[in-house]
Design a protein around this motif. Structure first.
Motif: not given
Length: 396
Positions: A279-280, A286-288, A314-316, A333-338
């Motif tokens: 969890h960031n 939550s991310m990998r 914690e990170s960018v 952490r860009p996502m296509p649905e953003d």
């Protein structure tokens, strides 16, 4: 704690070793790695190494003598096949075991292999240095390179192959290259860039089957066409390398499930790099993350946690891809649905920003280093997305 074992001869694993010694640990250190090679860096394998040849010394993370100097026992060439957390032993694929008091899991990710590639000896992949050696040897004979998969590795290899004079075709079921990471806006820009350099990109197109025909591979497509590949590269992504943990007490779920500190569900076991899901708090998600900088930072942080620190990681996230003369740098952490806004777009430069839940979540900067630095700071500061759009923050 008398012995710490690091499983994974990866960037994250080596950085964990460095941090453990830097923090004064004087006990036994053991590095377990599935490959026979000393740990090396992977990003050049799809770019410089394919373009200019493979220099093992340049790829190595440390000279051979470093491991002896640091008192690291190497168990290379044998993958971990099991983990007994009750007796605290790692089981290797040759049946031997390695006992531990503390354990760092840094096994990274493994390539997805479509079922249709089974029995196709000409189907190449690109994950490790041995794969790169085989692909480079194939490049020497020129001809037609077909890449299945328009993700980062596939598009980098396509660009490198084209620069070496190969005819190149890329096939992907997605509508645009790299669109699973960035959405269509960035994908369209890179599609034009590759086509301008002579790469044929067949998107929204699947592969129905593969067949060896002499020295070529026939690639049958969903639209009825058949491509004859002199070189076939399958690059359809990767998944966390956790299968060896089956039956252990370490909790997994698209990666090893970690606390924010990178501690796992088992005492004295931590995880780092591609394999770790945590969890960031910077994004409250939550991310990998499967990228170079994250592996370095998490390797060091996981080592600190194992030795008693309790600070959340914690990170960018930051990563890059180089294709022809386009140097893409991505932060956040860009996502296509953003929500997506294009701030700059021309033949040589692209700046795209992404917003999620009202905040700036990521940015893609192509040949725009100054904007990259500014946007990384804005993401870390949890800047509202609309504020970025209206502030002139990244004016060129």
């Amino acid at each position: 704690m008398k012995r710490i074992v690091v499983v994974g001869g990866s960037l994250a694993g080596v950085n964990a070793l460095e941090e453990i010694r830097a923090r004064g640990f004087e006990g036994d250190l053991v590095l377990v790695g599935s490959e026979p090679h000393l740990p090396y860096t992977r990003p050049p394998l799809s770019k410089e190494a394919l373009a200019n040849g493979i220099d093992h010394e340049q790829l190595a993370l440390h000279a051979p003598g470093w491991y002896a100097e640091q008192g690291v026992t190497l168990r290379l060439g044998h993958a971990a096949s099991g983990l007994d957390t009750r007796d605290r032993v790692v089981v290797l694929d040759d049946g031997t075991t390695v006992a531990y008091d503390g354990l760092v899991i840094a096994t990274g990710s493994s390539l997805r292999r479509p079922a249709m590639t089974a029995g196709i000896s000409t189907a190449l992949e690109l994950r490790g240095v041995d794969d790169a050696e085989r692909l480079l040897a194939a490049f020497q004979n020129s001809g037609h390179l077909v890449v299945i998969g328009a993700g980062f590795i596939g598009m980098e290899a396509a660009a490198t192959g084209r620069r070496r004079g190969l005819d190149v075709t890329v096939v992907d079921i997605a509508a645009y290259p790299m669109s699973r990471a960035f959405g269509p806006e960035v994908g369209r820009w890179f599609l034009r860039r590759h086509e301008d350099h002579g790469v044929r990109v067949l998107c929204s197109t699947g592969v129905t089957g593969l067949e060896e025909s002499g020295h070529r591979t026939l690639v049958r497509l969903t639209d009825g066409r058949t491509l004859a590949a002199d070189i076939l590269l399958v690059a359809v992504g990767a998944e966390a390398a956790t299968s060896w943990l089956s039956g252990s007490a370490v909790a997994v779920g698209d990666g090893i499930l970690c606390e924010p500190t990178l501690a796992t569900s088992v005492p004295d076991v931590v995880a780092a790099g591609d394999v770790a899901r945590w969890h960031n708090r910077t994004f409250d998600e939550s991310m990998r993350v499967e990228h170079w900088t994250n592996a370095v930072e998490q390797g060091r942080h996981a080592a600190a946690t194992l030795l008693g620190e309790r600070t959340p990681f914690e990170s960018v996230p930051f990563f890059w891809t180089d294709q022809f003369d386009a140097r893409l740098r991505c932060v956040g952490r860009p996502m296509p649905e953003d929500d997506v806004a294009i701030l700059t777009e021309n033949d040589s430069t692209l700046v795209a920003v992404y917003g999620r839940r009202g905040l700036l979540s990521g940015a893609v900067c192509v040949n725009a280093p100054r904007q990259l630095v500014t946007l990384r700071r804005a993401i870390a500061a949890r800047t509202p997305f609309l504020e970025v759009l209206g502030s002139g923050l990244v004016a060129s």
